[in-house]
Design a protein around this motif. Structure first.
Motif, mmCIF file in Angstrom:
data_model
loop_
_atom_site.group_PDB
_atom_site.id
_atom_site.type_symbol
_atom_site.label_atom_id
_atom_site.label_comp_id
_atom_site.label_asym_id
_atom_site.label_seq_id
_atom_site.Cartn_x
_atom_site.Cartn_y
_atom_site.Cartn_z
ATOM 1 N N LYS A 1 81.215 1.659 51.217
ATOM 2 C CA LYS A 1 81.042 0.376 51.899
ATOM 3 C C LYS A 1 79.817 0.386 52.807
ATOM 4 O O LYS A 1 79.243 -0.650 53.101
ATOM 5 N N ASP A 2 79.442 1.558 53.260
ATOM 6 C CA ASP A 2 78.279 1.732 54.124
ATOM 7 C C ASP A 2 77.042 1.900 53.253
ATOM 8 O O ASP A 2 76.900 2.886 52.533
ATOM 9 N N ALA A 3 76.130 0.922 53.294
ATOM 10 C CA ALA A 3 74.960 0.942 52.419
ATOM 11 C C ALA A 3 74.104 2.174 52.628
ATOM 12 O O ALA A 3 73.464 2.670 51.690
ATOM 13 N N GLU A 4 74.054 2.704 53.843
ATOM 14 C CA GLU A 4 73.247 3.872 54.137
ATOM 15 C C GLU A 4 74.030 5.175 54.005
ATOM 16 O O GLU A 4 73.517 6.248 54.284
ATOM 17 N N GLY A 5 75.275 5.069 53.579
ATOM 18 C CA GLY A 5 76.065 6.271 53.342
ATOM 19 C C GLY A 5 75.586 6.993 52.103
ATOM 20 O O GLY A 5 74.830 6.456 51.287
ATOM 21 N N GLN A 6 76.027 8.230 51.957
ATOM 22 C CA GLN A 6 75.577 9.050 50.829
ATOM 23 C C GLN A 6 76.770 9.735 50.189
ATOM 24 O O GLN A 6 77.662 10.232 50.875
ATOM 25 N N LEU B 1 84.145 22.085 41.795
ATOM 26 C CA LEU B 1 83.555 20.759 41.873
ATOM 27 C C LEU B 1 83.776 20.231 43.277
ATOM 28 O O LEU B 1 84.907 20.230 43.777
ATOM 29 N N ALA B 2 82.699 19.809 43.930
ATOM 30 C CA ALA B 2 82.783 19.272 45.288
ATOM 31 C C ALA B 2 82.250 17.846 45.305
ATOM 32 O O ALA B 2 81.190 17.565 44.737
ATOM 33 N N VAL B 3 82.989 16.959 45.937
ATOM 34 C CA VAL B 3 82.562 15.563 46.121
ATOM 35 C C VAL B 3 82.540 15.285 47.613
ATOM 36 O O VAL B 3 83.549 15.487 48.310
ATOM 37 N N THR B 4 81.393 14.828 48.106
ATOM 38 C CA THR B 4 81.213 14.618 49.544
ATOM 39 C C THR B 4 80.766 13.198 49.815
ATOM 40 O O THR B 4 79.831 12.692 49.186
ATOM 41 N N PHE B 5 81.443 12.539 50.754
ATOM 42 C CA PHE B 5 81.060 11.206 51.212
ATOM 43 C C PHE B 5 80.619 11.304 52.667
ATOM 44 O O PHE B 5 81.391 11.738 53.529
ATOM 45 N N ARG C 1 82.321 12.531 57.730
ATOM 46 C CA ARG C 1 82.097 13.200 56.449
ATOM 47 C C ARG C 1 83.440 13.565 55.853
ATOM 48 O O ARG C 1 84.318 14.107 56.538
ATOM 49 N N TYR C 2 83.583 13.245 54.567
ATOM 50 C CA TYR C 2 84.789 13.663 53.851
ATOM 51 C C TYR C 2 84.360 14.456 52.629
ATOM 52 O O TYR C 2 83.496 14.016 51.869
ATOM 53 N N GLN C 3 84.948 15.626 52.446
ATOM 54 C CA GLN C 3 84.612 16.459 51.301
ATOM 55 C C GLN C 3 85.870 17.005 50.663
ATOM 56 O O GLN C 3 86.772 17.500 51.341
ATOM 57 N N GLY C 4 85.930 16.908 49.356
ATOM 58 C CA GLY C 4 87.013 17.493 48.583
ATOM 59 C C GLY C 4 86.449 18.529 47.631
ATOM 60 O O GLY C 4 85.421 18.292 46.984
ATOM 61 N N ILE C 5 87.093 19.687 47.550
ATOM 62 C CA ILE C 5 86.638 20.770 46.680
ATOM 63 C C ILE C 5 87.813 21.233 45.828
ATOM 64 O O ILE C 5 88.874 21.563 46.361
ATOM 65 N N VAL C 6 87.606 21.252 44.503
ATOM 66 C CA VAL C 6 88.658 21.676 43.586
ATOM 67 C C VAL C 6 88.048 22.575 42.516
ATOM 68 O O VAL C 6 86.833 22.559 42.295
ATOM 69 N N PRO C 7 88.865 23.376 41.824
ATOM 70 C CA PRO C 7 88.340 24.160 40.697
ATOM 71 C C PRO C 7 87.743 23.244 39.630
ATOM 72 O O PRO C 7 88.261 22.139 39.394
ATOM 73 N N LEU C 8 86.666 23.682 39.015
ATOM 74 C CA LEU C 8 86.011 22.902 37.967
ATOM 75 C C LEU C 8 86.767 23.130 36.662
ATOM 76 O O LEU C 8 86.596 24.150 35.992
#
Length: 307
Positions: free
Chosen positions: A65-70, A123-127, A135-142
């Motif tokens: 929702k934040d346009a400048e977020g990554q 696999l890591a997904v970071t918002f 910052r929110y990050q989730g890390i799970v086995p690939l």
């Protein structure tokens, strides 16, 4: 005479199916994807891997929702042929690259599996939210046979939200250019206290209906630029009582490297460390892994601090 439909490329759009408690995204990449891939001479299996990962990044990143977020997608292993894959999304801009062992890759054949490429890893997904600095990050086995399955496993393990991801790509026989497309479906979390989100599989069997429909979407359709993204949604869900199309956004290549940025980063290092980085001519040469460009910065360009 019917006009030839315009190609629907480098765009992502969202939709919602209120009666099914489902939200979704569809994306398709063309020129932007080929521009990113052209920065490196990737062999075909790595091109396919990165094309699908960039499409997934567009689908997930556009939910910000934040346009400048990554949003950053990262797959990494210590033993695999692919040691690192990084993609990110910011305000509609995409970038990505892959580090791999070319010699070991050449021994796998034309269609190596995801397991043979990564040999485990995670696999890591970071918002990153720019406004709130959260910052929110989730890390799970690939895990999984493909990037789409790995993404579904991520949401199953990290988010506990029923999710379907479909990705596909094709290469033009005429000019060798690649088009990739993707579908992202997710049951809306209810957030009930004391209950896991996966309970929707029992309480809301309509998710199984939507999941089954989404599973019929083929790679050829996803990667067909002649089919509008809204047309893909219509093909799947035209019998639903209501489908709300949401605002879409255009996609572009967005490497954020540059001489000024590189100099700002180097300026944070102590003077003696910068001197150790420089060559005999007093120049620090910094390579950008994303765009494969080199940025020379002279030690003389750094202004000494005022006394």
């Amino acid at each position: 005479m019917n006009p030839v439909p315009a190609a629907d490329l480098d765009r992502v759009t969202g939709f919602a199916i209120p009666d099914r408690h489902v939200r979704g995204r569809v994306a398709r990449l063309g020129p932007v994807l080929n521009e990113i891939l052209s920065a490196h001479a990737y062999p075909a299996p790595i091109e396919k891997l990165l094309a699908e990962a960039l499409t997934l990044t567009a689908l997930l990143g556009s939910t910000l929702k934040d346009a400048e977020g990554q949003m950053t997608l990262q797959a990494q292993t210590q033993r695999g042929i692919v040691s690192l894959m990084v993609c990110d999304y910011k305000n509609g801009e995409l970038r990505g690259y892959v580090q791999f062992d070319a010699v070991r890759l050449s021994q796998l054949g034309k269609n190596p599996s995801l397991k043979s490429l990564f040999n485990g890893g995670y696999l890591a997904v970071t918002f990153d939210q720019a406004l709130t600095k959260e910052r929110y990050q989730g890390i799970v086995p690939l895990e999984g046979a493909s990037i789409s399955e790995a993404a579904q496993n991520y949401f199953f393990q990290s988010e506990q939200i029923p999710t379907l991801v479909r990705l596909g790509m094709r290469r033009s026989k005429e000019d060798g250019k690649i088009v990739a497309g993707g579908l992202f479906l997710q049951h809306l979390p209810e957030g009930e206290v004391g209950r896991e989100r996966l309970h929707v599989r029992l309480d809301h069997p309509e998710w199984q209906h939507v999941e089954a429909l989404g599973g019929t979407m083929g790679a050829d359709e996803l990667a067909d630029p002649a089919i509008a993204l809204e047309g893909l949604v219509w093909r799947l869900f035209n019998e639903e009582s209501e489908v709300r199309m949401l605002a879409g956004s255009d996609l572009s290549r967005g490497c954020r490297c540059g001489a000024d940025y590189i100099q700002q980063v180097l300026a944070k290092f102590p003077e003696e460390e910068r001197a150790a980085m420089a060559d005999e001519g007093g120049v620090i040469k910094v390579d950008c892994a994303f765009c494969s460009k080199q940025f020379p910065v002279a030690l003389a360009d750094f202004v000494p601090p005022a006394l």
